[in-house]
Motif scaffolding. Structure first.
Motif, PDB file in Angstrom:
ATOM      1  N   GLN A   1       0.072  12.648 -15.197  1.00 29.83           N
ATOM      2  CA  GLN A   1       0.961  12.039 -14.222  1.00 29.83           C
ATOM      3  C   GLN A   1       0.504  12.332 -12.796  1.00 29.83           C
ATOM      4  OE1 GLN A   1       2.764   9.624 -13.067  1.00 29.83           O
ATOM      5  NE2 GLN A   1       4.179   9.868 -14.775  1.00 29.83           N
ATOM      6  N   ARG A   2       0.001  13.544 -12.558  1.00 31.49           N
ATOM      7  CA  ARG A   2      -0.488  13.882 -11.229  1.00 31.49           C
ATOM      8  C   ARG A   2      -1.752  13.096 -10.890  1.00 31.49           C
ATOM      9  NH1 ARG A   2       0.055  19.218 -12.585  1.00 31.49           N
ATOM     10  NH2 ARG A   2      -1.974  19.804 -11.777  1.00 31.49           N
ATOM     11  N   VAL A   3      -2.577  12.813 -11.901  1.00 36.34           N
ATOM     12  CA  VAL A   3      -3.759  11.975 -11.670  1.00 36.34           C
ATOM     13  C   VAL A   3      -3.311  10.575 -11.249  1.00 36.34           C
ATOM     14  CG1 VAL A   3      -5.794  10.902 -12.721  1.00 36.34           C
ATOM     15  CG2 VAL A   3      -5.201  13.275 -13.287  1.00 36.34           C
ATOM     16  N   ALA A   4      -2.314  10.028 -11.950  1.00 38.02           N
ATOM     17  CA  ALA A   4      -1.812   8.698 -11.607  1.00 38.02           C
ATOM     18  C   ALA A   4      -1.248   8.681 -10.193  1.00 38.02           C
ATOM     19  CB  ALA A   4      -0.742   8.270 -12.616  1.00 38.02           C
ATOM     20  N   LEU A   5      -0.552   9.742  -9.804  1.00 39.83           N
ATOM     21  CA  LEU A   5       0.005   9.822  -8.456  1.00 39.83           C
ATOM     22  C   LEU A   5      -1.112   9.975  -7.420  1.00 39.83           C
ATOM     23  CD1 LEU A   5       2.498   9.905  -6.691  1.00 39.83           C
ATOM     24  CD2 LEU A   5       2.702  12.350  -7.159  1.00 39.83           C
ATOM     25  N   ALA A   6      -2.118  10.781  -7.720  1.00 39.80           N
ATOM     26  CA  ALA A   6      -3.253  10.943  -6.806  1.00 39.80           C
ATOM     27  C   ALA A   6      -3.985   9.618  -6.606  1.00 39.80           C
ATOM     28  CB  ALA A   6      -4.217  12.001  -7.346  1.00 39.80           C
ATOM     29  N   ARG A   7      -4.173   8.866  -7.691  1.00 39.39           N
ATOM     30  CA  ARG A   7      -4.842   7.563  -7.598  1.00 39.39           C
ATOM     31  C   ARG A   7      -4.049   6.591  -6.718  1.00 39.39           C
ATOM     32  NH1 ARG A   7      -5.555   4.388 -13.115  1.00 39.39           N
ATOM     33  NH2 ARG A   7      -3.294   4.366 -12.853  1.00 39.39           N
ATOM     34  N   ALA A   8      -2.722   6.700  -6.792  1.00 38.55           N
ATOM     35  CA  ALA A   8      -1.880   5.841  -5.957  1.00 38.55           C
ATOM     36  C   ALA A   8      -1.954   6.246  -4.486  1.00 38.55           C
ATOM     37  CB  ALA A   8      -0.434   5.888  -6.449  1.00 38.55           C
ATOM     38  N   LEU A   9      -1.894   7.537  -4.211  1.00 34.97           N
ATOM     39  CA  LEU A   9      -1.871   8.023  -2.839  1.00 34.97           C
ATOM     40  C   LEU A   9      -3.190   7.800  -2.107  1.00 34.97           C
ATOM     41  CD1 LEU A   9       0.062  11.381  -3.321  1.00 34.97           C
ATOM     42  CD2 LEU A   9       0.876   9.364  -2.102  1.00 34.97           C
ATOM     43  N   VAL A  10      -4.297   7.885  -2.815  1.00 36.58           N
ATOM     44  CA  VAL A  10      -5.594   7.785  -2.159  1.00 36.58           C
ATOM     45  C   VAL A  10      -5.838   6.383  -1.597  1.00 36.58           C
ATOM     46  CG1 VAL A  10      -7.119   7.027  -4.051  1.00 36.58           C
ATOM     47  CG2 VAL A  10      -7.947   8.719  -2.386  1.00 36.58           C
ATOM     48  N   MET A  11      -5.027   5.413  -2.035  1.00 32.31           N
ATOM     49  CA  MET A  11      -5.186   4.044  -1.559  1.00 32.31           C
ATOM     50  C   MET A  11      -4.500   3.788  -0.215  1.00 32.31           C
ATOM     51  SD  MET A  11      -7.152   2.730  -3.734  1.00 32.31           S
ATOM     52  CE  MET A  11      -7.087   1.038  -3.192  1.00 32.31           C
ATOM     53  N   ARG A  12      -3.860   4.810   0.348  1.00 34.61           N
ATOM     54  CA  ARG A  12      -3.160   4.682   1.626  1.00 34.61           C
ATOM     55  C   ARG A  12      -2.100   3.570   1.595  1.00 34.61           C
ATOM     56  NH1 ARG A  12      -7.605   5.596   6.430  1.00 34.61           N
ATOM     57  NH2 ARG A  12      -8.755   7.285   5.431  1.00 34.61           N
ATOM     58  N   PRO A  13      -1.202   3.612   0.660  1.00 33.16           N
ATOM     59  CA  PRO A  13      -0.227   2.527   0.552  1.00 33.16           C
ATOM     60  C   PRO A  13       0.874   2.638   1.606  1.00 33.16           C
ATOM     61  CG  PRO A  13       0.291   4.230  -1.034  1.00 33.16           C
ATOM     62  CD  PRO A  13      -1.000   4.654  -0.372  1.00 33.16           C
ATOM     63  N   LYS A  14       1.422   1.495   1.969  1.00 33.41           N
ATOM     64  CA  LYS A  14       2.648   1.498   2.759  1.00 33.41           C
ATOM     65  C   LYS A  14       3.853   1.748   1.866  1.00 33.41           C
ATOM     66  CE  LYS A  14       1.501  -1.611   6.609  1.00 33.41           C
ATOM     67  NZ  LYS A  14       1.962  -2.831   7.339  1.00 33.41           N
ATOM     68  N   VAL A  15       3.724   1.344   0.590  1.00 35.70           N
ATOM     69  CA  VAL A  15       4.833   1.435  -0.348  1.00 35.70           C
ATOM     70  C   VAL A  15       4.326   1.995  -1.671  1.00 35.70           C
ATOM     71  CG1 VAL A  15       6.640   0.172  -1.575  1.00 35.70           C
ATOM     72  CG2 VAL A  15       5.941  -0.563   0.724  1.00 35.70           C
ATOM     73  N   LEU A  16       5.069   2.952  -2.220  1.00 30.02           N
ATOM     74  CA  LEU A  16       4.797   3.486  -3.552  1.00 30.02           C
ATOM     75  C   LEU A  16       5.843   2.932  -4.513  1.00 30.02           C
ATOM     76  CD1 LEU A  16       3.921   7.295  -3.263  1.00 30.02           C
ATOM     77  CD2 LEU A  16       2.536   5.526  -4.355  1.00 30.02           C
TER      78      LEU A  16
END
Length: 390
Positions: free
Chosen positions: A167-182
């Motif tokens: 789950q932390r890998v999935a969250l890290a992959r999301a955060l590294v994309m610099r999203p405006k929205v999660l």
């Protein structure tokens, strides 16, 4: 299994992924509708909902299966095209923008990690698609892996990790994309109970410190109440209530919300006086009470008094000869360690009561008789017609 926590250096992570929460992330849904059937007579999965989400806010879409929460999230992500309505992010129309071009990242229920790639490769995947230079890509991936306590697992395959680590890998992959929205699609449902609590606390801590606008879909009430700035309760494709967790719990907008959020007892009551300043006098359980009431309650309203288990007061045991309107018989006793829950039969129906940390010799047993009273300042009077499903 040892639970690893995220390193509490989220300021460094914010700098690494370039987030500026004050400047971005406002979402506006206006009359957003989704129909899966071809006929207009088919009930819509999402029925003309409108919602404004402020930058940095964490909103939870909560409701039973089939209420429209996942369809709403998928329309925001771009995986489903709305039948009608509008969707804006920072004033820009998102309806015609492809999912991969929306400044959003999704954390899925199944984690959606590539089994043939390492942890590092999974986190870097999106950046590679953006053709980021290799040196910068490595720097950003290393920063996120370090912050998320995943550097020691960087070369492992997903199947070599625990559920929490995946789950932390999935969250890290999301955060590294610099999203405006999660966007979170029931991300904790595959974890055991203890790990779910740890992970939701980590998600909330990161989200607050980073200030990323976040939309969390769940059917778990505890997750919604502990994670959210506001909860959006949905039913049959519509929004029943949008409010803070405490107001959704204490002041539900309908019988459906009151029944779906937490546990509640509903007692028939009679209104004695016209409501004034949001309060009125009623008779319930053989007692006259002054209680807060829903704005739609009037002197002639057909009403239900909602009582939460912790708002029921139980006195000492009484004998059968003392039975009257406010005396009930214990049907069931459930010991939870830090509290005891009772199901009590009364003339007005079954009542659920919860008593915190009772002394051992004070615990009631089935067939005991006990006097029941209601903390009127904790009650909430609802019109019976406030629930479309009743």
């Amino acid at each position: 299994m040892v639970a690893h926590t995220v390193v509490d250096d989220t300021d460094a992570l914010a700098a690494a992924v370039g987030l500026d929460p004050a400047a971005s992330g406002r979402i506006v849904l206006t009359d957003l509708t989704k129909r899966y059937g071809a006929s207009k007579d088919d009930a819509p999965a999402v029925d003309a909902i409108s919602l404004e989400i402020e930058p940095g806010e964490l909103i939870t879409l909560l409701g039973p299966s089939g209420c429209g929460k996942t369809s709403t999230l998928r329309m925001i992500a771009g995986f489903e095209e709305p039948t009608s309505g509008s969707l804006e992010l920072d004033g820009a129309d998102m309806i015609r923008v492809a999912p991969n071009h929306r400044p959003m990242s999704m954390v899925f229920q199944s984690y959606a990690l590539f089994p043939h790639l390492s942890v590092r490769e999974n986190v870097a995947y999106g950046l590679k698609l953006k053709r980021m230079p290799a040196t910068r890509l490595k720097e950003e991936v290393d920063t996120v892996l370090t912050i998320m306590n995943l550097m020691n697992y960087a070369d492992r395959a997903p199947h070599q990790l625990s559920g929490g680590q995946q789950q932390r890998v999935a969250l890290a992959r999301a955060l590294v994309m610099r999203p405006k929205v999660l966007l979170f699609d029931e991300p904790l449902s595959n974890l055991d109970a203890k790990l779910r609590v740890l992970m939701r606390n980590e998600i909330r801590r990161l989200q607050r410190r980073l200030g990323i606008t976040s939309i969390f879909v769940t059917h778990d009430q505890d997750e919604a109440m502990t994670l959210s700035d506001r909860v959006v309760v949905m039913n049959r494709g519509r929004i029943e209530q949008i409010d803070t967790p405490d107001m959704v719990y204490r002041r539900p907008a309908s019988v459906f919300v009151a029944d779906f959020i937490g546990r509640a007892t509903f007692l028939d009551a009679t209104v004695l006086s016209a409501p004034r300043d949001g309060r009125t006098r009623v008779v319930a359980l053989g007692q006259e009470l002054d209680t807060a009431c829903h704005p739609d309650v009037g002197l002639d309203s057909d009403v239900l008094l909602m009582i939460r288990p912790e708002s029921v007061r139980l006195s000492a045991r009484v004998s059968a000869s003392e039975i009257n309107g406010d005396v009930g018989r214990v049907l069931n006793t459930i010991f939870h360690g830090d509290s005891v829950e009772y199901e009590i039969e009364t003339e007005s129906g079954s009542i659920i009561a919860s008593v915190s940390d009772p002394a051992v010799d004070e615990i009631l047993r089935p067939m005991d008789f006990v006097r029941v009273s209601i903390a009127s300042d904790r009650g909430w009077l609802l019109p019976k017609g406030s629930d479309r499903s009743v």
